[in-house]
Design a protein around this motif. Structure first.
Motif, PDB file in Angstrom:
ATOM      1  N   LEU A  84       0.875  -1.172   0.000  1.00 28.09           N
ATOM      2  CA  LEU A  84       0.000   0.000   0.000  1.00 28.09           C
ATOM      3  C   LEU A  84       0.911   1.219   0.000  1.00 28.09           C
ATOM      4  N   LEU A  85       0.712   2.120  -0.947  1.00 28.45           N
ATOM      5  CA  LEU A  85       1.576   3.289  -1.117  1.00 28.45           C
ATOM      6  C   LEU A  85       3.048   2.863  -1.202  1.00 28.45           C
ATOM      7  N   GLY A  86       3.273   1.734  -1.844  1.00 30.73           N
ATOM      8  CA  GLY A  86       4.644   1.250  -2.069  1.00 30.73           C
ATOM      9  C   GLY A  86       5.264   0.550  -0.873  1.00 30.73           C
ATOM     10  N   PHE A  89       2.500  -3.757   3.449  1.00 24.04           N
ATOM     11  CA  PHE A  89       1.423  -3.577   4.441  1.00 24.04           C
ATOM     12  C   PHE A  89       1.396  -4.741   5.438  1.00 24.04           C
ATOM     13  N   LEU A  90       1.760  -5.935   4.968  1.00 24.61           N
ATOM     14  CA  LEU A  90       1.665  -7.106   5.852  1.00 24.61           C
ATOM     15  C   LEU A  90       2.772  -7.138   6.897  1.00 24.61           C
ATOM     16  N   ALA A  91       3.875  -6.428   6.619  1.00 23.65           N
ATOM     17  CA  ALA A  91       4.999  -6.456   7.567  1.00 23.65           C
ATOM     18  C   ALA A  91       4.848  -5.397   8.656  1.00 23.65           C
ATOM     19  N   MET A  92       3.872  -4.512   8.514  1.00 23.26           N
ATOM     20  CA  MET A  92       3.783  -3.383   9.458  1.00 23.26           C
ATOM     21  C   MET A  92       3.229  -3.801  10.815  1.00 23.26           C
ATOM     22  N   ARG A  93       3.714  -3.127  11.826  1.00 26.04           N
ATOM     23  CA  ARG A  93       3.262  -3.368  13.200  1.00 26.04           C
ATOM     24  C   ARG A  93       3.111  -2.015  13.906  1.00 26.04           C
ATOM     25  N   GLY A  94       2.426  -2.034  15.041  1.00 24.13           N
ATOM     26  CA  GLY A  94       2.365  -0.886  15.952  1.00 24.13           C
ATOM     27  C   GLY A  94       1.900   0.404  15.297  1.00 24.13           C
ATOM     28  N   ASP A  95       2.646   1.467  15.575  1.00 22.48           N
ATOM     29  CA  ASP A  95       2.272   2.810  15.120  1.00 22.48           C
ATOM     30  C   ASP A  95       2.223   2.932  13.606  1.00 22.48           C
ATOM     31  N   GLU A  96       3.216   2.275  12.970  1.00 24.32           N
ATOM     32  CA  GLU A  96       3.284   2.340  11.508  1.00 24.32           C
ATOM     33  C   GLU A  96       2.017   1.718  10.910  1.00 24.32           C
ATOM     34  N   LEU A  97       1.588   0.592  11.483  1.00 28.45           N
ATOM     35  CA  LEU A  97       0.378  -0.080  10.994  1.00 28.45           C
ATOM     36  C   LEU A  97      -0.858   0.795  11.254  1.00 28.45           C
ATOM     37  N   ARG A  98      -0.912   1.372  12.443  1.00 30.61           N
ATOM     38  CA  ARG A  98      -2.069   2.199  12.801  1.00 30.61           C
ATOM     39  C   ARG A  98      -2.209   3.364  11.813  1.00 30.61           C
ATOM     40  N   LYS A  99      -1.076   3.992  11.493  1.00 32.25           N
ATOM     41  CA  LYS A  99      -1.112   5.116  10.542  1.00 32.25           C
ATOM     42  C   LYS A  99      -1.509   4.632   9.155  1.00 32.25           C
ATOM     43  N   SER A 130     -10.549  11.865  14.853  1.00 35.78           N
ATOM     44  CA  SER A 130      -9.817  11.858  16.127  1.00 35.78           C
ATOM     45  C   SER A 130      -8.616  10.931  16.041  1.00 35.78           C
ATOM     46  N   ALA A 131      -8.780   9.817  15.284  1.00 33.34           N
ATOM     47  CA  ALA A 131      -7.680   8.846  15.177  1.00 33.34           C
ATOM     48  C   ALA A 131      -6.503   9.408  14.389  1.00 33.34           C
ATOM     49  N   ARG A 132      -6.727  10.517  13.678  1.00 28.78           N
ATOM     50  CA  ARG A 132      -5.639  11.097  12.884  1.00 28.78           C
ATOM     51  C   ARG A 132      -4.604  11.808  13.750  1.00 28.78           C
ATOM     52  N   GLY A 133      -4.941  12.074  15.015  1.00 23.95           N
ATOM     53  CA  GLY A 133      -3.965  12.731  15.904  1.00 23.95           C
ATOM     54  C   GLY A 133      -4.577  13.943  16.565  1.00 23.95           C
ATOM     55  N   LYS A 134      -3.681  14.810  17.052  1.00 24.17           N
ATOM     56  CA  LYS A 134      -4.158  15.953  17.838  1.00 24.17           C
ATOM     57  C   LYS A 134      -4.776  17.020  16.937  1.00 24.17           C
ATOM     58  N   ILE A 135      -6.077  17.135  16.995  1.00 20.04           N
ATOM     59  CA  ILE A 135      -6.785  18.185  16.255  1.00 20.04           C
ATOM     60  C   ILE A 135      -7.721  18.839  17.258  1.00 20.04           C
ATOM     61  N   ALA A 136      -7.703  20.163  17.322  1.00 21.64           N
ATOM     62  CA  ALA A 136      -8.516  20.892  18.314  1.00 21.64           C
ATOM     63  C   ALA A 136      -9.994  20.538  18.127  1.00 21.64           C
ATOM     64  N   PRO A 137     -10.752  20.418  19.249  1.00 20.73           N
ATOM     65  CA  PRO A 137     -12.165  20.036  19.158  1.00 20.73           C
ATOM     66  C   PRO A 137     -12.961  20.896  18.185  1.00 20.73           C
ATOM     67  N   ILE A 138     -12.729  22.190  18.217  1.00 24.84           N
ATOM     68  CA  ILE A 138     -13.507  23.092  17.347  1.00 24.84           C
ATOM     69  C   ILE A 138     -13.218  22.793  15.863  1.00 24.84           C
ATOM     70  N   GLU A 139     -11.952  22.448  15.609  1.00 22.50           N
ATOM     71  CA  GLU A 139     -11.559  22.118  14.231  1.00 22.50           C
ATOM     72  C   GLU A 139     -12.211  20.797  13.803  1.00 22.50           C
ATOM     73  N   ARG A 140     -12.249  19.848  14.743  1.00 24.26           N
ATOM     74  CA  ARG A 140     -12.838  18.540  14.442  1.00 24.26           C
ATOM     75  C   ARG A 140     -14.310  18.695  14.059  1.00 24.26           C
ATOM     76  N   VAL A 141     -15.023  19.526  14.830  1.00 23.44           N
ATOM     77  CA  VAL A 141     -16.449  19.729  14.531  1.00 23.44           C
ATOM     78  C   VAL A 141     -16.601  20.364  13.150  1.00 23.44           C
TER      79      VAL A 141
END
Ligand code: SF4
Length: 332
Positions: A84-86, A89-99, A130-141
């Motif tokens: 996926l995107l070069g 994908f199957l070897a990924m773990r942890g944070d890299e997989l989550r992203k 929200s899963a994308r990371g830190k985004i201010a609540p007002i921005e999320r809405v």
């Protein structure tokens, strides 16, 4: 959608090679238990390019949904590779997989079952943001409101619940949720088959608009060939866990080369304009994926089968049009 001039561009966003997914099935008879291998996906190769729709079609049980689940890593493949995107994908773990998981999302067949009935629509759409990371609540809405507008939901949907909406509107919610994580690839699993005929075209048009505006790639799982004709750029036809034909929509619909593709086109409940009408619908039941026929796996149902078809498995080879491939000893 006219596909006669369609060409794939760039490098593939998704590249699947020799993907296999086998299941071990146990059957007991008296005191004896026998194990079988069910070959749901049996060595498929496919690529999806940026901004295109590849449709995976075939009778139910052909393995298309299992393949999609492997691509989303909802099931572990038995073997093969998925890039996926070069990246592997199957070897990924942890944070890299989550992203990386955010790069691929899904629109489900039954939008109601896919939504949490206890979550307000706004909260449902907000989860992937929200899963994308830190985004201010007002921005999320603000992002949720923009997504709702983009998919054609009314502003007051924010604080309402899924049961308050029609099937078509629920699918719009499902689509907003699927694109909220800013994926590059969306798997559309029969996205219109649970909807009234009157709203199917609206949802397909919405998906086409979002594809253009966001350069999304779609892997469309569908059995309704008229939807595929309307919505896809390329098609891969699956039979008993293998791809037996692939090419542009025009190649496959107007110049079907594999007898199974031709039979599928003949079986379409709604006539498909210009589709090749060579054969009658497939006869007999599809063989079990735990007992795949020797040679060409379609030979017990194929009106053109010859001796070689019963013993030699045909490879997928390119025909005269670049990108049009079929696995048949005697293409039509
Ligand atoms: Fe039919 Fe033979 Fe072609 Fe298989 S290889 S689809 S049996 S003609």
């Amino acid at each position: 959608m006219s596909n006669s001039t369609y060409h794939r561009e760039g490098t593939p966003l998704l590249q699947v090679k020799e993907l296999k997914r086998y299941f071990t099935i146990s059957r007991s008879r008296g005191l004896r238990t026998t194990q079988f291998i069910l070959k749901a996906v049996d060595g498929i190769n496919l690529s999806v390019y940026p901004g295109e729709t590849l449709a995976l079609v075939g009778e139910s049980g052909c393995g298309k949904t299992t393949a999609a689940r492997c691509i989303l890593r909802l099931q572990r493949p038995t073997s093969g590779s998925i890039k996926l995107l070069g990246k592997d994908f199957l070897a990924m773990r942890g944070d890299e997989l989550r992203k990386m998981r955010q790069c691929a999302s899904q629109v489900f067949q039954d939008p109601y079952a896919a939504l949490n009935p206890r979550l307000q629509v706004g909260s449902s759409i907000m989860e992937p943001i929200s899963a994308r990371g830190k985004i201010a609540p007002i921005e999320r809405v603000a992002m949720v409101q923009q997504l709702m507008a983009d998919v054609g939901l009314p502003a007051d949907a924010l604080h309402r619940y899924p049961h308050e909406f029609s099937g078509g509107q629920r699918q719009r919610i499902g689509i907003a949720r699927a694109i909220a994580g800013q994926p590059a690839l969306v798997i559309l699993d029969e996205p219109t088959s649970a909807l009234d005929v009157s709203v199917r075209a609206q949802i397909l048009n919405l998906l086409a608009d979002l594809q253009t505006s966001r350069n999304l790639s779609y892997l469309l799982i569908a059995h309704d060939l008229s939807v595929v004709r309307h919505a896809a750029h390329r098609v891969a036809v699956m039979y008993l866990g293998r791809i037996v034909e692939s090419g542009s929509v025009d190649d496959v619909f107007l110049r079907a080369a594999h007898p199974y593709t031709a039979a599928l086109l003949a079986a379409a409940p709604r006539p498909i304009p210009d589709a090749a009408k060579i054969l009658s619908p497939p006869t007999g039941e599809s063989p079990s994926p735990i007992d795949i026929p020797s040679g060409c796996r379609f030979h017990p149902r194929c009106p053109f089968a010859k001796d070689i078809c019963r013993t030699e498995d045909p490879a997928l080879v390119q025909l005269s049009t670049p990108g049009h491939e079929t696995a048949c000893h005697f293409p039509l």
